[in-house]
Scaffold this active site. Sequence first.
Site: not given
Length: 298
Positions: A131, A134-135
């Site tokens: 992701c 997200c990261d």
Amino acid sequence: MECDVLVIGCGPAGLSAASYAARAGYDVLAIDSLAPGGQLLYIDEIENYPGEEKTSGYALAERFEKQAVSFGVKVEFWGAESIEKRDGRFFVKTTGEDVVSKAVIFAAGARHRHLGCPGEEEFQGKGVSYCATCDGPFFKGKRIAVVGGGDTALTDALYLSKLGSEVHIIHRRNEFRGQKVLQDRVMAKDNIRLQLGKTVERINGDSRGVTSVLLSDGTELPVDAVFIFVGVIPNSEILEGFAALDKGFVVADSHMMTSVPGLFAAGDVRTTPFRQVVTAAGDGAMAAHSADEYIQNM
Ligand code: NAP
């Protein structure tokens, strides 16, 4: 709990189906083991959903849910565990309450495929990610590898190129599968480098996280993160032995009808040549229409 229409999965397909069925006057329960939004939650920026110039996947997911709830849909964070049909009713066991319904719209979506190479599981959360939104922000100014050649790999490589010092796209073939417009944007980026015709043999790291990837041509590429976007696997396990599947995807016709009367499939989990937010939403609307016809003729 009893309802007219049970929707399994709250991504774009499920929430569209739920909205249409509720607007048609049915008592609708929509369940998902995770937060509503499905794969939308992993998309940084969407620019090809009709009527939306540019929006985040998260914002669009919130609007899908809010709209469904405004039409009277009940949303529960329950995972479906098994499904049966007896005497014309569906009996679905979930991680919450058991549900009895007249029709089921199955829109459970798909999950990330893994590479299966050494180091992938070991360094998950320590540099290996599925992701970008997200990261990605954890790797500002760092060297990033992106694996895959589809729309997700290209879109997310573009996003990550704004954060990382350099982004290497590692793809097993010499041609990308992703859209031409995305390929052109990738080519125009100074800090994106292509590693074509190569696979990842091993992800290396130490106690602090990923340090490099070993490629099939023997090159050891120093990177701090590996983002893997090599496609999706349908979340159809509970339908095995119950409805017809093709390589795990639920076989459904243009009316979203499956091999089981009263069970409809919509979105990424069904057999379809094109998996987009707009096609998932369209599937959901059609599935709700077909469920309406089915219930009226019960
Ligand atoms: P995808 O289109 O299935 O592409 C998967 C990529 O991973 C392919 O390039 C494939 O290589 C590669 N791959 C598969 N297994 C591999 C393995 N074991 N090792 C190395 N590489 C492997 O998946 P996706 O990019 O996640 O897209 C999923 C769906 O969402 C698609 O229908 C896509 O169009 C849609 N999507 C659309 C947008 C958009 O329109 N903005 C954005 C994201 C996703 P090969 O090419 O050699 O098969």
